[in-house]
Design a protein around this motif. Structure first.
Motif, short mmCIF file in Angstrom:
data_model
loop_
_atom_site.label_atom_id
_atom_site.label_comp_id
_atom_site.label_asym_id
_atom_site.label_seq_id
_atom_site.Cartn_x
_atom_site.Cartn_y
_atom_site.Cartn_z
N LYS A 81 -5.39 -1.64 -6.25
CA LYS A 81 -6.50 -0.82 -5.76
C LYS A 81 -6.26 0.68 -5.93
N ASP A 82 -5.03 1.11 -5.79
CA ASP A 82 -4.71 2.52 -5.91
C ASP A 82 -4.38 2.83 -7.37
N PHE A 91 -7.34 1.73 9.60
CA PHE A 91 -7.43 2.99 8.87
C PHE A 91 -6.28 3.94 9.21
N HIS A 128 -5.11 12.87 4.53
CA HIS A 128 -5.64 11.51 4.36
C HIS A 128 -6.45 11.07 5.58
N GLN A 149 -3.38 5.09 6.33
CA GLN A 149 -3.21 6.44 5.83
C GLN A 149 -1.85 7.05 6.22
N HIS A 179 -7.62 7.42 -2.08
CA HIS A 179 -7.78 7.69 -0.65
C HIS A 179 -8.19 6.43 0.11
N ASN A 180 -8.98 5.59 -0.51
CA ASN A 180 -9.44 4.37 0.16
C ASN A 180 -8.32 3.36 0.36
N SER A 195 -10.87 9.10 -5.16
CA SER A 195 -11.50 8.40 -4.05
C SER A 195 -10.91 7.01 -3.87
N LYS A 196 -10.62 6.34 -4.97
CA LYS A 196 -9.99 5.02 -4.89
C LYS A 196 -8.60 5.12 -4.27
#
Length: 360
Positions: A137-138, A264, A295, A268, A129-130, A126-127
């Motif tokens: 962050k990834d 967004f 994504h 992605q 994908h965000n 989930s991290k």
């Protein structure tokens, strides 16, 4: 189709325009019914996977003390990769409308059949994908055995680590033979950490039971040498096939600074790469070859990704968003080249395509 994707005739400020890009695409996709569940597809696929698993177990028992068991080990690994793909789909709530049905299906497939924690994997995934490819962050580009970012590469300046750093692209795929073992270890570490929830304790019992019964059966029914060879080959093939399906999707794509904000759609699309191919590619990669579409629409059923791809590609071209798609072998060449040269090729930070327009 072009009329559905046409730009709004009423001009907007850049901030409003980019914020609405994804919502406009989402409305188009939803209106076309492309987010509807595909129950027949998934029930059929689950049934075939269970039948194949039953066939391997039967073959294992009938073969007995034979080196031909290594064929069963390879077949079992390939089936478990398909189990992992189904668990991935269910965790993304692609299979059922019910969140509970999706969650428990993912948990049973991952824990009961593959021996992995879906809770651990879902938190990590989930991290990703965000914030795909965003520094800090990834978790998929966090520092580890392989350096995925220039900062990580800069820490390896001399000795063996420098030698390894310069060749890690070539060594990446051999290292994937250990990915299966790593997934089991990470799952157990997560499930047996202090503060695990009640659901995680149940999941821990399922995972431990599955792994324990599997290893016990191997060493009871086979001599120690054949059992060890079976286990090693199964884990190696599983790790290479599963890890190889995720590797080409983002590695070598732009890195995003930790503090950068981006809308967004671009977040992605610009950091993802599709893999061109046919039915065999779709099967081998579990639909992850449509990484951009996945994504953008994580809950879209896997077989629908192929149908939505032309819409997404046309929409990106219409709005000047770079859409990346390469051939299967070319994708791995890009990954190897990037990892071998991560300290050189990725030294410049990602340049956000919105900055100049926002400043205007």
């Amino acid at each position: 189709m072009s009329q559905l994707l046409a730009e709004d005739p009423h001009p907007q400020r850049p901030q409003q325009k980019y914020a609405s890009l994804y919502s406009d695409l989402l409305h188009t996709v939803r209106d076309l019914g492309l987010l509807r569940r595909r129950y027949t597809y998934y029930w059929t696929r689950i049934g075939l996977v269970l039948a194949a698993l039953g066939g391997v177990i039967t073959g294992f028992i009938l073969l007995g003390d034979s080196w031909f068991q290594l064929l069963m080990a390879g077949a079992l690994a390939l089936i478990l990769v398909q189990v992992a793909f189904l668990s991935h789909d269910s965790a993304h709530r692609q299979i059922f409308d019910s969140a509970a049905w999706n969650d428990w299906t993912a948990r049973l497939l991952a824990g009961g059949l593959a021996g992995m924690s879906i809770t651990w994997w879902k938190n990590k995934h989930s991290k990703h994908h965000n914030a795909p490819n965003q520094l800090g962050k990834d978790p998929d580009i966090a520092i580890g055995v392989v350096a995925f970012t220039p900062d990580h590469a800069a820490q390896r300046k001399r000795g063996f680590m420098k030698w390894y750093q310069d060749r890690q692209g070539w060594l990446f795929f051999p290292l994937l033979t250990l990915e299966g073992l790593s997934l089991h270890v990470s799952s157990l570490q997560h499930l047996f950490r202090r503060g695990a929830t009640k659901v995680e304790r149940i999941e821990a019992a399922v995972v431990v039971s599955r792994l324990g019964l599997y290893v016990t059966a191997l060493y009871v029914l086979l001599p120690i040498g054949k059992a060890s060879a079976f286990l090693g080959l199964q884990l190696a093939v599983f790790g290479v096939c599963l890890g190889g399906s995720f590797a080409p999707n983002h590695k070598g794509m732009p890195l995003v600074p930790a503090t950068m904000k981006i809308d967004f759609l671009r977040r992605q699309v610009l950091m993802s790469r599709n893999i061109r191919g046919g039915v065999l590619t779709d099967f081998a990669m579990g639909g992850l070859n449509y990484q951009i579409e996945h994504h953008l629409f994580p809950s879209m059923p896997r077989p629908t990704l192929r149908r939505v791809q032309p819409i997404v590609r046309e929409y990106c071209e219409l709005h000047g968003v770079k859409y990346t798609e390469v051939a299967f072998l070319e994708s791995y060449k890009i990954v190897v080249d990037y990892l071998n040269n991560v300290g050189i090729r990725a030294r410049d930070p990602f340049q956000c395509p919105l900055v100049s327009q926002y400043r205007k």
